[in-house]
Design a protein around this motif. Structure first.
Motif, mmCIF file in Angstrom:
data_model
loop_
_atom_site.group_PDB
_atom_site.id
_atom_site.type_symbol
_atom_site.label_atom_id
_atom_site.label_comp_id
_atom_site.label_asym_id
_atom_site.label_seq_id
_atom_site.Cartn_x
_atom_site.Cartn_y
_atom_site.Cartn_z
ATOM 1 N N PHE B 141 0.882 -1.284 -0.167
ATOM 2 C CA PHE B 141 0.149 -0.197 0.666
ATOM 3 C C PHE B 141 1.265 1.294 -0.040
ATOM 4 O O PHE B 141 0.602 2.073 -0.814
ATOM 5 C CB PHE B 141 -0.811 0.095 0.901
ATOM 6 N N LEU B 145 1.666 4.670 -2.667
ATOM 7 C CA LEU B 145 1.666 5.858 -2.221
ATOM 8 C C LEU B 145 3.013 6.212 -3.171
ATOM 9 O O LEU B 145 2.480 7.655 -3.566
ATOM 10 C CB LEU B 145 1.300 6.263 -1.379
ATOM 11 N N CYS B 148 2.178 6.633 -6.851
ATOM 12 C CA CYS B 148 1.480 8.312 -7.271
ATOM 13 C C CYS B 148 1.842 9.510 -7.146
ATOM 14 O O CYS B 148 1.909 10.473 -7.520
ATOM 15 C CB CYS B 148 0.473 7.560 -6.390
ATOM 16 N N MET B 154 1.807 9.450 -16.384
ATOM 17 C CA MET B 154 -0.022 8.741 -16.143
ATOM 18 C C MET B 154 0.288 7.256 -16.189
ATOM 19 O O MET B 154 -1.170 7.252 -15.316
ATOM 20 C CB MET B 154 -0.360 8.934 -16.785
ATOM 21 N N VAL B 157 1.476 6.112 -13.015
ATOM 22 C CA VAL B 157 0.682 6.668 -11.478
ATOM 23 C C VAL B 157 -0.374 5.541 -11.499
ATOM 24 O O VAL B 157 -1.051 5.373 -10.734
ATOM 25 C CB VAL B 157 0.009 8.004 -11.457
ATOM 26 N N ILE B 161 -1.882 3.080 -8.647
ATOM 27 C CA ILE B 161 -3.009 3.004 -8.044
ATOM 28 C C ILE B 161 -3.372 1.355 -7.922
ATOM 29 O O ILE B 161 -4.395 1.148 -7.139
ATOM 30 C CB ILE B 161 -4.272 4.284 -8.803
ATOM 31 N N LEU B 164 -2.109 0.044 -4.495
ATOM 32 C CA LEU B 164 -2.619 0.760 -3.854
ATOM 33 C C LEU B 164 -3.951 -0.046 -3.503
ATOM 34 O O LEU B 164 -4.261 -0.847 -2.228
ATOM 35 C CB LEU B 164 -3.160 1.966 -3.824
ATOM 36 N N GLU B 165 -4.501 -0.642 -4.428
ATOM 37 C CA GLU B 165 -6.038 -1.593 -4.475
ATOM 38 C C GLU B 165 -5.049 -2.906 -3.963
ATOM 39 O O GLU B 165 -5.635 -3.768 -3.057
ATOM 40 C CB GLU B 165 -7.016 -1.729 -5.618
ATOM 41 N N LEU B 198 -9.501 6.191 -16.348
ATOM 42 C CA LEU B 198 -8.331 7.127 -16.264
ATOM 43 C C LEU B 198 -7.743 6.653 -17.267
ATOM 44 O O LEU B 198 -6.835 7.643 -17.728
ATOM 45 C CB LEU B 198 -7.225 6.328 -14.640
ATOM 46 N N THR B 214 2.758 14.059 -16.394
ATOM 47 C CA THR B 214 2.371 14.903 -15.190
ATOM 48 C C THR B 214 2.932 16.122 -15.342
ATOM 49 O O THR B 214 2.419 16.837 -14.863
ATOM 50 C CB THR B 214 1.834 14.150 -14.326
#
Lengths: 513, 222
Positions: B141, B145, B148, B154, B157, B161, B164-165, B198, B214
């Motif tokens: 997790f 982060l 990200c 992109m 990133v 995510i 994280l999930e 996304l 980004t």
């Protein structure tokens, strides 16, 4: 504390299904007659508003509406959110009817874009109603995520570089935030599931109302960790500092009616999710109350200080929303009747006021072609109705009498001081003074200030906006004034909503603590 | 859980962690997605092992396989046909980033493994393989982060995510393996739709702005 009587009803289902169905129809009829989409939206939201008011009537008469074994659960707090979204959504669509087509004059496939606009708007409002009707913590997460997806398409509506940047940032940051909330949900569920079977017998551990019954028995370290994740997660959606980075850009680059919804409803959904989850634990954990108060106070102060230095009207309003959500969350986090009542009253006031202000800015953009304060001046003569609406909003957001926000802020100041958080009350008062200064200065500059000589030619011939636009604004302005002059009108719904939260706070889980 | 299953879980955890680190550091985006496939596959296998024999866990395993291992990587590959295949240098230099990731993973894992009993005082969390699995979940997790925050691309990133999930799902199955509600949470909280949107936004950004970096999305900073 008397409990409302639960009854099975299909009204909660209708409240979110109707806008979703109408939204899907609008999205499917992409190439059809452009005006059809607006009328579909108006019809869908009109029906939804009728359902919302029916729910409001039943709830204020002592009922709680349930469905699917308690998975849908509409009490006073849910009814309050449903009524707000119904009213604001309906007025935003009326406003959008003359406004949005003028934004698509040089776009080839305007019917498809209108289909996307109204379709996503309806789906967003449907998902929002689902969020406020669900009692299932997983569905709460899911519906919040779906509201984010629907609004992301609205943020990038203009398909320009700035709006695409803002839309990506919004979707990415809020998704990361909501995944933090997912971790919090997993920990809460695990804390409840780890209890002995005798303590969880007959309970559905996915229902928030059942989780509340086990809250006092959960392991404290796990509860605190879970709450930290939940505050980070739902706080991102609510736009609380330091999780607010998406908010100014998304509000500034979205179409003005969408900005009214973002500020009026989207961030309130985040606050609603916080109200449903962290209030389960706050009676037993003073650390949560203090933590929420710190974050809320930081939001208040940071938001208004950033708003003071903005030249872009929409960014100024966006940062003001960061500030005002701090008031709402602080009230909810205090855990007392006065605090929660003040927080919810300010939620209603801010929803109406911020919607009014954003729609007024839309009118300014429509009529003057710019939203920069430095490029505006003397608009009061050219657009008196817009000026009046903006001034009502500016005075109201500052918390001046006779507007409702004066009463809600005063309630919050007293509640914070009463709870022993004098420092938070002082910060709230100071922020209120800065808010007055910020908005009155901007309003005076735009409507009565001197216009730069090169702008006189550009604004020559500029006049008032169409009737539907100022009409929608006028209705909201009247509501803002009405709640200030007669705040008791909101008392039945606010009292019901406050008692819903207090029933959890003072219920069997925390008896004797 | 028997010793053989427990051993299998620990082995899968090690592969899961290594794959997560490769996902975070690999600059070739196609390779990063393949590493994500391995990472997700190990997660699905852990779900199956933790809920061994339970029909609802088999359902979660099947759903995870369909979404995390097949559908999402396919979406990534389809999107990357029109996007740059290699990400820009991250905000932290390559070797520094690698060192940060390795050191952070070791420290976080060790801290969590040592103090997990205080944080999660349940009987199951104190025993293996739950203890290692839970420590791994929080580590992944935090790694998500980090990706990200630090990565510029992109697509990277979005991969962050998904990390994280996966970390959240691993924590869920580690803490509550024996209930049907766990599978329901796992199946319903898949970020398939968010990742899809996304990726769509990534395509639109590249079409309109010409980059997925980004840091070059600077219109709003002016």
């Amino acid at each position: 504390m008397t409990q409302p009587i639960a009854r099975e009803s299909f009204l909660p289902l209708m409240a979110f299904l109707i806008p979703i169905v109408f939204g899907a129809i609008s999205l499917l009829l992409r190439k059809s007659y452009p005006r059809l989409h607006a009328w579909l939206a108006l019809t869908g939201l009109g029906l939804t508003a009728i359902v919302s008011f029916r729910i409001f009537s039943m709830v204020t008469h002592g009922w709680t509406l349930t469905m699917w074994g308690g998975n849908l659960y509409v009490d006073g707090l849910s009814a309050l959110m449903l009524v707000l979204s119904g009213v604001i959504g309906f007025l935003v669509v009326i406003y959008s009817m003359p406004f949005i087509p003028t934004r698509l004059l040089d776009v080839r496939n305007s019917s498809r874009r209108l289909s996307t606009y109204y379709g996503q708007l309806l789906i967003f409002l449907g998902m929002m109603n689902w969020t406020c009707s669900t009692n299932n913590i997983v569905m709460l997460y899911l519906s919040l995520e779906l509201t984010t997806l629907a609004t992301a398409f609205l943020v990038i509506f203009y398909q320009k570089r700035a709006s695409i940047e803002a839309g990506y940032k919004y979707l990415m940051l809020v998704t990361v935030g909501i995944l933090c909330a997912l971790m919090g949900i997993a920990l809460i569920y695990a804390a409840a599931a780890g209890l002995p079977k005798t303590q969880t017998m007959g309970l559905n551990l996915l229902l928030i109302s059942d989780l509340a019954k086990t809250a006092s028995k959960m392991a404290p370290s796990l509860v605190l960790l879970a709450n930290a994740f939940l505050i980070a997660g739902f706080g991102t959606k609510a736009g609380l500092v330091p999780f607010h980075a998406w908010l100014p850009d998304a509000h500034a680059e979205a179409p003005e009616p969408v900005s009214a919804l973002l500020s009026g409803i989207v961030i309130k959904v985040g606050a609603y999710a916080l109200a449903r989850t962290i209030t389960i634990f706050s009676p037993g954990y003073n650390a949560i109350v203090i933590f929420v108060a710190i974050i809320a106070s930081a939001s208040m102060l940071f938001g208004i200080l950033m708003a003071l230095v903005q030249d872009d009207l929409k960014r100024m309003l966006a940062y003001s929303s960061v500030s005002q959500i701090g008031y709402i969350v602080e009230g909810l986090g205090l855990g007392t009747y006065l605090g929660i009542y003040g927080g919810l009253f300010h939620l209603i006031n801010h929803t109406l006021i911020k919607a009014l202000l954003f729609l007024s800015v839309g009118a300014i953009v429509y009529t003057a072609g710019t939203r920069k304060i430095s490029e505006l001046g003397g608009l009061g003569r050219r657009a008196p109705k817009t000026a009046a609406c903006f001034f009502v909003g500016a005075l109201a957001i500052g918390g001046l009498p006779p507007f409702g926000a004066f009463m809600s802020k005063l309630t919050l100041f007293i509640a914070a001081a009463d709870r022993g958080l004098m420092w938070a009350a002082v910060i709230a008062v100071f922020t209120g003074l800065l808010t007055v200064a910020c908005f009155v200065r901007a309003a005076y500059r735009i409507f009565w200030g001197e216009l730069a000589p090169n702008r006189e030619i550009v604004l020559d011939g500029v006049g008032e906006v169409p009737k539907r636009m100022w009409g929608a604004m006028a209705v909201i302005a009247v509501l803002v004034l009405f709640l200030g002059v007669y705040p008791r009108a909101a008392y039945p719904l606010l009292d019901s909503a406050t008692r819903c939260i207090l029933n959890v706070l003072g219920g069997p889980a925390w008896a004797g603590r | 859980m028997g010793p053989s299953l427990s051993g299998a879980v620990v082995t899968l955890m090690v592969i899961h962690l290594l794959a997560s680190m490769v996902v975070a550091e690999m600059k070739n985006l196609r390779s990063a997605v393949w590493a994500l496939v391995i990472q997700s596959l190990t997660l699905c296998c852990v779900i199956l092992l933790f809920g061994w024999g339970e029909p609802w866990m088999i359902a979660w395993f099947a759903c995870g396989l369909a979404t995390k291992v097949f559908f999402l990587p396919w979406l990534f590959f389809r999107t990357m046909r029109i996007l740059p295949q290699r990400e820009e240098n991250p905000m932290v230099g390559t070797w520094v980033s690698f060192a940060v990731v390795v050191v952070s993973v070791l420290i976080i894992y060790q801290l969590l493994h040592t103090y997990l009993a205080t944080l999660v005082p349940t009987a199951s969390a104190a025993a293996e393989p739950t203890r290692s699995s839970l420590a791994m979940a929080f580590t992944v997790f935090v790694l998500g982060l980090y990706v990200c925050i630090v990565r510029r691309d992109m697509i990277k990133v979005i991969i962050g995510i998904l990390l994280l999930e996966n970390g959240a799902h691993l924590a869920l199955i580690s803490l509550v393996p024996a209930r049907p509600e766990t599978a329901m949470i796992g199946i319903l909280t898949n970020v398939v739709l968010s990742a899809w949107v996304l990726l769509y936004f990534g395509q639109v950004t590249y079409r309109v702005i010409g980059t997925t970096d980004t840091l070059k999305l600077s219109e709003l900073r002016r």
